[in-house]
Design a protein around this motif. Sequence first.
Motif: not given
Lengths: 266, 431
Positions: A246-253
């Motif tokens: 759920y950390a943003e960069p990982f979530r978006k990817e």
Amino acid sequence: MPRENKPKVAVWKFASCDGCQLSLLDCEDEFLALTQEIEIANFPEASRAVIEGPYDLSIVEGSITTPHDAERIQKVRQSSKFLITIGACATAGGIQALRNFKDVNEFISIVYATPAYIDTLQTSTPISEHVKVDFELRGCPIDKMQLIEVISAFLKGRKPNTPAHSTCIECKRRGTVCVMVAQGQMCLGPVTHAGCGALCPTYNRGCYGCFGPKETPNTSSLSSWLKKQGTENEQIVRVFRGINAYAEPFRKESELHEKENKNHKG
Amino acid sequence: MKKKTKTIKVDYLARVEGEGGLFIKIKDDAVVDVKLKIFEPPRFFEGFLRGRDFKEAPDITARICGICPVAYQMSAVHAMENAFGVKVEGPLRELRRLLYCGEWIESHTLHIYMLHAPDFLGYQDAIQMAKDHKGVVERGLKLKKAGNAIVSLLGGREIHPINVRVGGFYKVFEKQDFEPLKETLKWARDAALETVRWAAQMPFPEFEQDYEFVALRHAEEYPFNEGRLVSNKGLDISSSEYEEHFQESHVEHSNALHSILKERGAYFCGPMARYNLNFDRLSKLSQEAALQTGLGKECRNPFKSIIIRSIEVLYACDEALRIIESYEKPERPYVEVEPKAATGYSCTEAPRGILYHQYSLDEQGKILDAKIVPPTSQNQKTIEDVLRKFVPQYIELSQEKLTWQCEQAIRNYDPWISCATHFLKLNIERT
């Protein structure tokens, strides 16, 4: 000599496995010395004794997953001069944030099929979504020496020295042969925050992102390299959707590749 | 004497892992209600394991528990290997036992010295205890560190090790890499022996219980990863038959499921169960140390679990040394595993008792369904039942003392609440 008027430190647990606060007890060589310098004012896992706040430093483990905990964290913040969060649960929602990617309606129907009352929120969120956080220490689990560094820094009023570069750099420094280039393994090292000492590549496996995204990670570049190596979209979704999903960069990817995957199949 | 009505309430149990409370109601000197309340929030592991690859299970399930991640990894890999018909033998099998030795040492020692001993000696915590017994606490910390040294080397780090995979390990070591551990473990074995003697002279209340003990039993070894599930009241099954004999139910006051034996109800797993069912499988040194304390081959006093944990630490040091001394590096770090559509089962002995994993998988090795039953969930009902019998003996104590006694009676079981609370989803789906 033990110091007079020791700073009061409290340890709080939210949804977690307890591993990060256990890191404090895993400081076998330093623990007793540490208790000479600080007063452990609230640490239920280690002590029955509870000293009322306010606290000089609160160390928070775990994510927010219940309405009760969403209220409790506010009280913790109010009673703390400094509040730091430790571990992937507290800083990114943890592995239990995988629930955040489920179809909510499906999830609710599953939960409410039980006659018992389960008081849970639909998401698992990091502490920083609820209150101001003075410092976030990454890792699943955190590194215990980094924890000592952070506690010392706060008590001395300086900035903690915990590098925010990538695991990849730690790996190069160690002189480990690249598992991605040499063995074609999936590795999150280029986009993952340093802290573990690049443990997995030294054990012949790719990094799976325990410390979450590094500063300004280039996740899309890593994904295109993974694809060139023949990694399927589905695998890319899974590798980003792990401990720090759920950390943003990982979530978006992961969401991007999930969409691609669906379009491709659809 | 005047009859008493009182309520014992501990909102947040200390020196146990996780979030739990206790509620006891006494009316006319009789205990009318006992609730071990578990309000640790559920984390739904079994839910999000669905759709994941079988290779990910050891890393994901490790995150259920920060103190016994090795147990989760061991149950996960053995269940997967059971599903795919793979047998891991020789040095790889020995290394798995070695890793478990490390976890037992660090986990038990934490409990003995930092969580349990302060109760017997009248301290709020090990920090207070260290003011009067510094050498003892230091010995405990150093012994704990010895266990962590095994897990750190072989697993990569103490908490959530990274070296375990289905089929074996990612990396295996040369024989000489274990050399530095030998000295550490020799010291640890001596320290464990002292721990057994030290633990044995604690003040123990007279309190024997007629438990049904459940543990693994192996043909030759004290159990870690393999064996049949047996009890002192006639259970003798393989792990794959677990579901036929055990049942979980959801009670309102707990976010962890209560587990019972279908035929006989509450049971008890963990160090005491292992000891009572496997005394003859302990190393000679551990058996002798146990008998010297006057403990006997059987023990039904839960307060004496501190001695039994110490004996298991001694055994784990002894066993770790045996493994290191006879170790020869395997040719490959792991056995190749070919996934197929199947269901796999495994019980292994976590520090706190049997940990059951069951996975259904598709032909690519994707997890379709997962079931995990941790030790604390299994002991919950027993803890409540035993408190019901324990409280009347101490009813005359002051509220404060009785509360502390009850807390101690719970800490006897070393409950690990985070572990126990991730299993609601399955229950829900099966209703």
